[in-house]
Design a protein around this motif. Structure first.
Motif, PDB file in Angstrom:
ATOM      1  N   SER A  16       0.907  -1.077  -0.058  1.00 54.60           N
ATOM      2  CA  SER A  16       0.130   0.052  -0.001  1.00 54.60           C
ATOM      3  C   SER A  16       0.885   1.084  -0.060  1.00 54.60           C
ATOM      4  O   SER A  16       2.087   1.121   0.545  1.00 54.60           O
ATOM      5  CB  SER A  16      -1.091  -0.101   1.216  1.00 54.60           C
ATOM      6  N   TYR A  17       0.395   2.344  -0.660  1.00 50.94           N
ATOM      7  CA  TYR A  17       1.212   3.521  -0.734  1.00 50.94           C
ATOM      8  C   TYR A  17       0.384   4.727  -0.113  1.00 50.94           C
ATOM      9  O   TYR A  17      -1.058   4.580  -0.448  1.00 50.94           O
ATOM     10  CB  TYR A  17       1.502   3.899  -1.996  1.00 50.94           C
ATOM     11  N   GLU A  18       0.739   5.585   0.402  1.00 49.02           N
ATOM     12  CA  GLU A  18       0.257   6.775   0.973  1.00 49.02           C
ATOM     13  C   GLU A  18       1.324   7.968   1.162  1.00 49.02           C
ATOM     14  O   GLU A  18       2.176   7.980   1.513  1.00 49.02           O
ATOM     15  CB  GLU A  18      -0.241   6.514   2.559  1.00 49.02           C
ATOM     16  N   ARG A  19       0.628   9.190   0.871  1.00 52.32           N
ATOM     17  CA  ARG A  19       1.338  10.527   0.694  1.00 52.32           C
ATOM     18  C   ARG A  19       1.538  10.924   2.313  1.00 52.32           C
ATOM     19  O   ARG A  19       0.438  11.022   2.830  1.00 52.32           O
ATOM     20  CB  ARG A  19       0.846  11.557  -0.102  1.00 52.32           C
ATOM     21  N   LYS A  25       4.813   6.856   1.673  1.00 53.62           N
ATOM     22  CA  LYS A  25       5.137   5.875   2.616  1.00 53.62           C
ATOM     23  C   LYS A  25       4.434   4.483   1.841  1.00 53.62           C
ATOM     24  O   LYS A  25       3.521   4.271   1.467  1.00 53.62           O
ATOM     25  CB  LYS A  25       4.097   6.068   3.794  1.00 53.62           C
TER      26      LYS A  25
END
Length: 90
Positions: A16-19, A25
């Motif tokens: 998973s990717y998160e700004r 992240k």
């Protein structure tokens, strides 16, 4: 070894990717579960900041730092039996 890594990757849940501010992240997981395997950050497409890898028991296995895609500072790596802590200086 490469086959083992590729097989594990094939069975793993997608990261998973998160700004977070100016960074991205990334969180990866073990075997298609919600159990975290690794957490790290990217900046401008390069590893940047604190990276942490966990073992199957949820204990920290590696603590590392990257700066603009390069290994930086002291990395801490615990042995599989957790009896030995290695410090590697970059």
């Amino acid at each position: 070894m490469l086959t083992l890594v590729m097989a594990a990757a094939a069975n793993a849940q997608s990261p998973s990717y998160e700004r977070v501010g100016k960074q991205i992240k990334m969180v990866s997981y073990f075997d298609g579960t919600n159990q975290i395997k690794e957490v790290g950050f990217f900046k401008d497409g390069k590893a940047h900041g604190q990276w942490t890898e966990y073992d199957l028991n949820g204990q920290v296995r590696i603590e590392a730092t990257y700066v603009d895609g390069h290994k930086e500072g002291v990395w801490f790596v615990w042995s599989e039996d957790r009896n030995t802590l290695f410090e590697v200086n970059y």
